[in-house]
Enzyme design. Structure first.
Site, mmCIF file in Angstrom:
data_model
loop_
_atom_site.group_PDB
_atom_site.id
_atom_site.type_symbol
_atom_site.label_atom_id
_atom_site.label_comp_id
_atom_site.label_asym_id
_atom_site.label_seq_id
_atom_site.Cartn_x
_atom_site.Cartn_y
_atom_site.Cartn_z
ATOM 1 N N ASP A 103 1.140 -1.380 -0.053
ATOM 2 C CA ASP A 103 0.276 0.383 0.027
ATOM 3 C C ASP A 103 0.965 1.101 0.303
ATOM 4 O OD1 ASP A 103 -2.467 1.609 0.210
ATOM 5 O OD2 ASP A 103 -3.235 -0.242 1.354
ATOM 6 N N ASP A 205 -3.559 4.388 -2.079
ATOM 7 C CA ASP A 205 -4.756 5.162 -1.633
ATOM 8 C C ASP A 205 -5.411 6.110 -1.309
ATOM 9 O OD1 ASP A 205 -5.584 4.639 1.350
ATOM 10 O OD2 ASP A 205 -5.557 6.248 2.066
ATOM 11 N N GLU A 260 -6.073 4.099 -5.742
ATOM 12 C CA GLU A 260 -7.697 3.745 -5.136
ATOM 13 C C GLU A 260 -8.787 5.037 -5.668
ATOM 14 O OE1 GLU A 260 -10.565 3.614 -1.195
ATOM 15 O OE2 GLU A 260 -8.470 4.911 -1.144
ATOM 16 N N HIS A 332 -10.673 -3.700 2.598
ATOM 17 C CA HIS A 332 -11.155 -3.567 4.431
ATOM 18 C C HIS A 332 -11.705 -2.379 4.618
ATOM 19 C CE1 HIS A 332 -8.172 -0.866 2.302
ATOM 20 N NE2 HIS A 332 -8.131 0.199 3.546
ATOM 21 N N ASP A 333 -12.535 -1.767 4.000
ATOM 22 C CA ASP A 333 -13.146 -0.788 3.911
ATOM 23 C C ASP A 333 -14.720 -0.880 3.919
ATOM 24 O OD1 ASP A 333 -10.911 0.539 4.898
ATOM 25 O OD2 ASP A 333 -11.177 1.162 2.350
HETATM 26 C C1 GLC Z 1 -8.328 4.661 2.403
HETATM 27 C C2 GLC Z 1 -8.131 3.292 2.860
HETATM 28 C C3 GLC Z 1 -9.270 3.845 4.767
HETATM 29 C C4 GLC Z 1 -7.961 4.430 4.961
HETATM 30 C C5 GLC Z 1 -8.038 6.298 3.999
HETATM 31 C C6 GLC Z 1 -7.264 6.960 4.674
HETATM 32 O O1 GLC Z 1 -9.797 5.017 1.958
HETATM 33 O O2 GLC Z 1 -8.511 2.099 2.057
HETATM 34 O O3 GLC Z 1 -8.996 2.779 4.627
HETATM 35 O O4 GLC Z 1 -8.375 5.061 6.142
HETATM 36 O O5 GLC Z 1 -8.012 6.009 2.940
HETATM 37 O O6 GLC Z 1 -5.831 6.815 4.253
#
Ligand code: GLC
Ligand code: CA
Length: 560
Positions: A103, A205, A260, A332-333
């Protein structure tokens, strides 16, 4: 259709398995999953057939957001292990033909990162401009009206220097200032550091948020998302920075990169992933995981299959030969796949989980499997706010109460959507704490581990695990790999609200996927002749799809 226009890349037929290290496997008994725990399970992942692991952050971090707040990019968090462990993981994975994707969390750091500590120390510190500092408005209030994902406001005042800093996430996650070339160079350097260790790539991320407009205008849209998003998501600057990152780092390695990117359309998706634009391999879009809730109003909506099909088909078609898709149900979200889109009742859990896996894995793109999805792990029931761990759950809870939503309704909403569901430890066997730890797990396990666990799944030929193994093997097979990876996509019967059916075709070969999303038996007719049944999540065979009876959650893949 031809594949000529798209240069073939190794990650086109890859299958990625996502690990959330904290919840995966604990070997030293401190209740927290660790890197040695991942090494111990590499054979399990290899057995499934996945050839890439995406590792959620393992870097040094105060863990305000479980590692998405990094205080040392070149260090491993002691609770996860050491750099030596990480190197063993890379080597052991490589020995099994598995690449490790880490990540890359670079929209923000932790407020405990040395860069931020320096930046905060005075207005004329050389690192002051590494983060986004602004004077208050004349009345002392925030520089603009932007909101944060995890706090009411995106700005926090530093009393000592009298300025606010920007944080799109928690106040312990200050945003880096990408407009500063020194920041970008420091990040590129760090990326080289990891890639030289033999990494297979990066999951980036919230990478579509790195470009902030230089004038920091007020938000104007308040009825969806987090106020301000129209200014900082998919800003052209983000594309410019990614092209620079490609030039300075990525083009020197043959890696998978996945960004993402919430708030993103298929056109944005093409900008990020079209090979000729030299940005990244693919993105995670959010349209399909947003249709069953109105996050803003904390309202759960019924899952609408017609809308889901429209979204998925649009992404399949708009990116065909013009970019690359990622495919995911969960991460994971997100809540657990089978509880959210199928049925987690004892009667239908296995069959519906297989159906969901089939629908996704027959599409074009790179599939991502979230830990535990392959054994059909379900959402857990949380009784009250104290039982939730995630900072986002706590923030949303406060927000809901302030808006007059009752405690009961707020807990119900979180029971549907909290990120904690995904973070409950993986269920390995039926021993205490599901075999995740010999100590006390940092987040209690789901009590259904006696029935739902990896050991059971491996020993049962008809398990979800073995179905996923079969799906992955098909994508990599000589017989069907090409059509699954590179075929074109045609949605059948878009208005059918119970059945999802689509055809993939290439070079005269066609696969039809038919999936019944309902718990009813339904009758359908498809005007094609059956060459062979490739997948069926029910026993028995069939020779025709004229007038077929689809059982609850039945899924078929048929060569036509
Ligand atoms: C992304 C991650 C999440 C995190 C956020 C801030 O959305 O997937 O888990 O809390 O970024 O880094
Ligand atoms: Ca541990």
């Amino acid at each position: 259709m031809s594949t000529e226009q798209l240069e073939q890349r190794w990650w086109h037929d890859a299958v990625v398995y996502q690990i959330y290290p904290r919840s995966f496997n604990d070997v030293n008994g401190d209740g927290i999953g660790d890197i040695p725990g991942i090494i111990e399970k590499l054979d399990y992942i290899q057995g499934l057939g996945a050839n890439v692991i995406w590792l959620s952050p393992v870097y040094k971090s105060p863990m305000d957001d479980n590692g998405y707040d990094i205080s040392g990019y070149r260090e491993i968090a002691p609770e996860f292990g050491t750099m030596a462990d990480m190197e063993v993981l890379l080597k052991e994975a490589d020995r099994r033909g598995i690449k490790i994707v880490m990540d890359l969390v670079v929209n923000h750091t932790s407020d405990e990162h040395p860069w931020f500590i320096e930046s905060k120390s005075s207005k004329d510190n050389p690192k002051r401009d590494w983060y986004i500092w602004k004077d208050p408005k004349e009345d002392g209030s925030e520089p603009n009206n932007w909101e944060s994902f995890f706090k009411p406001k995106a700005w926090t005042l530093d009393e000592a220097t009298g300025q606010y800093y920007l944080h799109l996430f928690s106040n312990k996650q200050p945003d880096l200032n990408w407009a500063n070339p020194e920041v970008r160079e420091a990040i590129y350097d760090m990326m080289h550091f990891w890639l030289k260790k033999g990494l297979g790539g990066f999951r980036m991320d919230v990478i579509n948020m790195i470009g902030k407009p230089s004038d920091f205008p007020d938000a104007t849209i308040f009825d969806s998302g987090v106020a301000g998003w129209e200014h900082w998501s998919n800003n052209l600057l983000a594309h410019q920075y990614l092209r620079e990152m490609h030039e300075k780092v990525l083009k020197h390695y043959d890696v998978l990169t996945v960004g993402e990117t919430p708030f993103t359309t298929t056109l944005d998706g093409r900008y990020y992933s079209h090979p000729a634009r030299n940005e990244i391999s693919m993105i995670f879009q959010f349209e399909h995981v947003s249709i069953d809730r109105e996050e803003h109003n904390a309202v759960k909506k019924d899952f609408d299959l017609v809308q889901y099909k429209e979204i998925m088909s649009r992404w399949q078609e708009d990116l065909y030969q013009k970019g690359w898709n990622s495919l995911y149900w969960s991460n994971h979200d997100q809540p657990r796949t089978v509880s959210r889109y199928g049925s987690d009742s004892p009667e239908y859990r296995v069959i519906s989980a297989k159906m969901l896996g089939t629908v996704l894995h027959m599409m074009s793109g790179t599939p991502y499997i979230y830990q535990g999805e392959e054994i059909g792990m379900t959402n857990k029931h949380f009784n009250n706010i104290e039982e939730f761990n995630d900072l986002m759950a706590k923030f949303h809870y406060q927000k809901m109460l302030q808006r007059g939503i009752s405690d009961e309704d707020a807990i119900a909403f979180l029971n549907d959507f909290s990120r904690d569901h995904a973070r409950v430890p993986v269920q390995w066997d039926n021993s205490e704490h599901a075999g995740f730890t010999t100590g006390t797990p940092w987040l209690p396990v789901n009590q259904n581990y006696a029935d739902i666990n990896a050991e059971q799944a491996i020993n049962d030929e008809s398990s979800i695990y073995h179905h996923y193994r079969q799906l992955i093997a098909l994508r990599k097979s000589d017989e069907f790999g090409k059509v699954i990876v590179y075929g074109d996509h045609t949605l059948l019967d878009p208005q059918d609200s119970e059945v999802y059916a689509y055809i993939r075709s290439i070079d005269g070969k066609s696969l039809l996927t038919i999936a019944n999303f309902s718990s009813q038996t339904v009758q359908r007719t498809y005007p094609y002749s059956v060459k062979q049944i490739v997948i069926n999540n029910y026993p028995g065979s069939l020779s025709s799809i004229h007038n077929i009876e689809l059982k609850p959650y039945q899924a078929l893949v048929i060569e036509i």
